[in-house]
Write an enzyme that holds these catalytic residues in place. Structure first.
Site, mmCIF file in Angstrom:
data_model
loop_
_atom_site.group_PDB
_atom_site.id
_atom_site.type_symbol
_atom_site.label_atom_id
_atom_site.label_comp_id
_atom_site.label_asym_id
_atom_site.label_seq_id
_atom_site.Cartn_x
_atom_site.Cartn_y
_atom_site.Cartn_z
ATOM 1 N N GLU A 442 21.907 12.082 -121.844
ATOM 2 C CA GLU A 442 20.696 11.535 -121.241
ATOM 3 C C GLU A 442 21.063 10.531 -120.153
ATOM 4 O O GLU A 442 21.873 9.632 -120.389
ATOM 5 C CB GLU A 442 19.852 10.843 -122.329
ATOM 6 C CG GLU A 442 18.703 10.011 -121.814
ATOM 7 C CD GLU A 442 17.517 10.848 -121.334
ATOM 8 O OE1 GLU A 442 17.612 12.083 -121.354
ATOM 9 O OE2 GLU A 442 16.504 10.243 -120.936
ATOM 10 N N ASP A 516 22.733 7.592 -126.841
ATOM 11 C CA ASP A 516 22.988 6.233 -127.293
ATOM 12 C C ASP A 516 22.576 6.043 -128.744
ATOM 13 O O ASP A 516 21.730 6.763 -129.257
ATOM 14 C CB ASP A 516 22.194 5.237 -126.435
ATOM 15 C CG ASP A 516 22.660 5.254 -124.990
ATOM 16 O OD1 ASP A 516 23.808 5.680 -124.749
ATOM 17 O OD2 ASP A 516 21.871 4.857 -124.114
ATOM 18 N N ASP A 518 20.614 3.982 -130.049
ATOM 19 C CA ASP A 518 19.456 3.088 -130.103
ATOM 20 C C ASP A 518 18.174 3.921 -130.192
ATOM 21 O O ASP A 518 18.237 5.130 -130.383
ATOM 22 C CB ASP A 518 19.431 2.165 -128.875
ATOM 23 C CG ASP A 518 19.310 2.959 -127.580
ATOM 24 O OD1 ASP A 518 19.124 4.196 -127.650
ATOM 25 O OD2 ASP A 518 19.402 2.339 -126.502
ATOM 26 N N ASP A 520 15.921 4.804 -127.968
ATOM 27 C CA ASP A 520 15.775 5.837 -126.953
ATOM 28 C C ASP A 520 16.693 7.023 -127.226
ATOM 29 O O ASP A 520 16.304 8.172 -127.078
ATOM 30 C CB ASP A 520 16.073 5.270 -125.556
ATOM 31 C CG ASP A 520 14.945 4.367 -125.078
ATOM 32 O OD1 ASP A 520 13.844 4.464 -125.666
ATOM 33 O OD2 ASP A 520 15.170 3.571 -124.147
#
Ligand code: TSJ
Length: 695
Positions: A442, A516, A518, A520
């Site tokens: 991403e 990632d 996290d 997102d």
């Protein structure tokens, strides 16, 4: 993710002496402790939870026999499991063949559960149907109490071995069985901690599959306790209703269709409950003898085949499809369908790598006949429902046709301008899919690092950008118009959907999602897994989808020092330390022939992929206070990304199972659905995970 290992168990205790009558017993259970994976699938969390199912299954059998209507399962402090029922109680009388009390046989002899085959299908059975003795063998200790209306009988085992004879310990008026056990941490080395949610899902499922049975689950490990009772008079109809409520779906018709059929010889039975909703995805959950068959099999095949046939026959007969119209496809008639299939067979054959695919051929015909007969009649008798369903299937068919045209147009165009691969794809040079992998990343910054750090020969990088498509509200045709997903489809080359998918055309055998750690990142993972689950399911089934594991922390050691006593040793350490290491040569003052190398390095980096690993590194290198938590892949340069995440020699990647993709898809439905309430509930219930994700 599937990362369960099978551990070897220590050799049997040679100090135990036993007489000849015990030998069979001891050998039986030693076999279980030696190869636990053979009996419960794994010694990871899955196997651990399986212990509970094996015990509860016995109470469910008693309920199905008509002698028990309540089962209570409690997780107690220290992860001790207590299962109690109000059945007849395991028989305590002496069994002729063995000369032992029946209850002792149940717990000490392999395959000797209460599951006797009386010429009808065995209803309940765990994954491997091996029962209480396996649980006993794999428990640090196990206690059983039997209440026969007069006496309370008690027996205790440790690691499968009887430590006290069956004895009467009190008087009672109740009847039933109670089993208390503690999983053995020598076997379940990874964890012996139960997850409430996992037990909840499975016990709720069993309550759906066994209409009328009341199952109570309680967790006493949390301050105020947590408890739920599962009891569904509607059986698998209630299951469909529950799934639709949970994701806040808008149903297309009120009535939940329910069809049932038994084979002429009464050896098998098919039960199917189904209902359409206005969404575009299909939810099909199947069971064989109450065991979930994630990989489908003959029962699903029979159902799907007949559904497509009946829908087309009906549509032709009533002029819904004209002579010149194409047939409705399987995908068309299952769009927005939620269906539960519960098959019962005499001796279930579970096939495939994970033994989650039903192989019995007789059930294919039975499920087919069941739908052929009952659904056809249902549609004839319920024209309003039929109308709603056919409207949806026809719309699905038109959308698919539009998608096909869009695809052909794209193909024709690309034949001229030779731009068939996405512009942002950094392809690899090796064209043999067996050797190659694609990283789906991403964002452009992480994409840049990945392009710089990859092995150009075998690793391709596809950075994703643009707005994400809400696949919950989109049919297949929308995928072709979506700037985020279309490049994925084109890069993989294998097509999407049921009709156009071709695994042989897959351009990379490993498809690795790199995002990632996290919130997102978790969104993009959920989106992609949902997309693969719904539109490219064979990729998931075939094990082609992986998740990259970037490190969570970088720990910098201020100065590390090593000593080497030979040139080879020195070189080895230097190659491990990489650049910027300093070597000092020290001669022994007493013997100048002896040379010691002192090697040191400042700002040495260590990477940790979990909190535990970070702590382990910190305690090993003495307390550095320079711990960096990576917020995203973009914080790493190319070399770091290669070292920590992409180098096939050293990286960790997790293979996605169908189960993983299914739960991503379920989560997606809830998060992207129209209804606010299920979403609110989900976020509330998962708050702790969400918190964990974004520190
Ligand atoms: F398997 C087990 F021991 F782990 C276990 C069995 C655990 C629990 C919680 C319950 C049971 C269990 C077994 N509940 N009810 C029964 N019933 C029998 O074993 C039983 C009782 C009577 C008769 C009979 O023919 O009279 C037959 C059976 C199999």
């Amino acid at each position: 993710m599937s990362e369960e290992k099978i551990f070897d168990i220590s050799a049997p205790d040679k100090n135990v002496s036993y007489d000849s009558s015990d030998i069979e017993v001891l050998e039986g259970l030693e076999a279980v402790r030696k190869r636990p994976g053979m009996y419960i699938g794994s010694t990871g969390p899955r196997g651990l939870h399986h212990l509970v199912y094996e015990i509860v299954d016995n109470s469910i059998d008693e309920a199905l026999a008509g002698f028990c209507d309540k089962i209570v399962c409690t997780i107690e402090d220290g992860d001790i499991i207590r299962v109690t029922d109000n059945g007849r109680g395991i028989p305590v009388g002496i069994q002729q063949k063995t000369g032992l009390p029946a209850v002792e046989v149940v717990f000490t002899i392999l395959h000797a559960g209460g599951k006797f085959n009386n010429g009808v299908y065995k209803v309940s059975s765990g994954l491997h149907g091996v029962g209480a003795s396996v649980v006993n063998a794999l428990s640090e200790w196990l206690e059983v109490r039997i209440f026969d209306g007069k006496h309370e009988h008690y027996m205790r085992f440790e690691r499968g071995a009887k430590v006290a004879e069956l004895e009467i310990v009190g008087e009672t008026e109740r009847t039933g069985t109670e089993v208390l056990f503690k999983a053995d941490s020598e076997i379940f080395t990874e964890t012996t901690v139960y997850e409430y949610d996992i037990l909840e899902t499975r016990l709720r499922e069993q309550a759906f599959l066994n209409a009328g049975v009341r199952i109570e689950l309680t967790d006493l490990r949390v301050p105020d306790g947590r408890s739920e009772t599962f009891h569904y008079e509607g059986g698998i109809r209630s299951f469909v209703e529950y799934l639709h409520k949970k994701k806040g779906a808008e149903v297309l018709h009120d009535d939940i269709m329910y069809f049932e059929m038994e084979s002429a010889d009464k050896h098998s039975q098919a039960e199917i409950a189904m209902q359409y909703n206005t969404d575009y995805n299909e939810v099909l959950i199947s069971f064989a003898n109450n065991v979930r068959t994630v990989d489908g099999g003959t029962h699903e095949e029979g159902f799907k085949r007949a559904l497509t046939r009946v829908m087309n026959d009906y549509a032709r007969r009533f002029g819904i499809l004209k002579e010149s119209d194409k047939n409705l496809s399987g995908d068309d008639v299952r769009e927005g369908l939620t269906v539960i299939i519960s098959a019962k067979v005499m001796e279930a054959q579970f096939e495939g790598q994970t033994k989650a695919k039903l192989g019995n051929t007789e059930i294919r015909t039975l499920c087919d006949n069941c739908i052929q007969d009952r659904l056809m009649t249902y549609l004839e008798e319920n024209p309003a429902v039929a109308k709603a369903i056919f409207n949806k299937a026809l719309e699905a068919s038109r959308a698919r046709e539009a998608a096909r045209r869009a695809r052909e147009q794209a193909r024709r165009k690309s034949a001229f301008d030779n731009a068939s691969l996405p512009g942002k794809l950094a392809d690899c040079t090796d064209k043999n899919p067996e050797n190659t992998e694609i990283y789906i990343v991403e964002g452009d910054s992480a994409g840049g690092s990945a392009k710089g750090g990859r092995d150009r020969k075998t690793q391709a990088i596809l950075p994703l950008w643009g707005k994400m498509l809400n696949v919950e509200k989109s049919r297949i045709d929308k995928v072709f118009g979506n700037e985020k997903l279309l490049p994925v489809v084109t890069a993989l080359g294998c097509g999407i959907g049921e009709e156009d998918f071709n695994l042989d055309k897959l351009r990379y055998h490993k498809v690795i999602i790199m995002a990632d750690a996290d919130v997102d990142g978790s969104h993009i993972r959920t989106l992609l897994l949902t997309f693969f689950f719904r539109f490219m399911r064979p990729l998931v089934e075939n094990g082609n989808i992986y998740i990259a594991q970037p490190p969570l922390y970088r720990v910098t050691g201020k100065k590390v020092e090593f000593e080497a006593f030979s040139e080879e040793e020195k070189d080895k350490i230097l190659s491990e330390l990489g650049e910027n290491a300093v070597v000092k040569k020290v001669k022994d003052p007493l013997d100048p022939e002896v040379i010691t190398y002192k090697i040191s390095k400042k700002d040495m980096h260590y990477y940790a992929y979990s909190d535990e690993e970070r702590d382990a590194i910190l305690s090993r290198i003495g307390g550095s206070d320079d711990v960096q938590r990576y917020k995203g892949l973009g914080e790493m340069d190319s070399a770091q990304l290669w070292d920590t995440t992409m180098n096939p020699e050293t990286r960790i990647i997790l293979r996605v199972t169908l189960d993983d993709a299914q739960s991503a898809s379920d989560t997606f439905s809830i998060l992207m659905g129209d209804k606010v309430e299920p979403r609110r509930q989900f976020i509330e219930q998962n708050a702790k995970y969400v918190k964990n994700l974004d520190i």
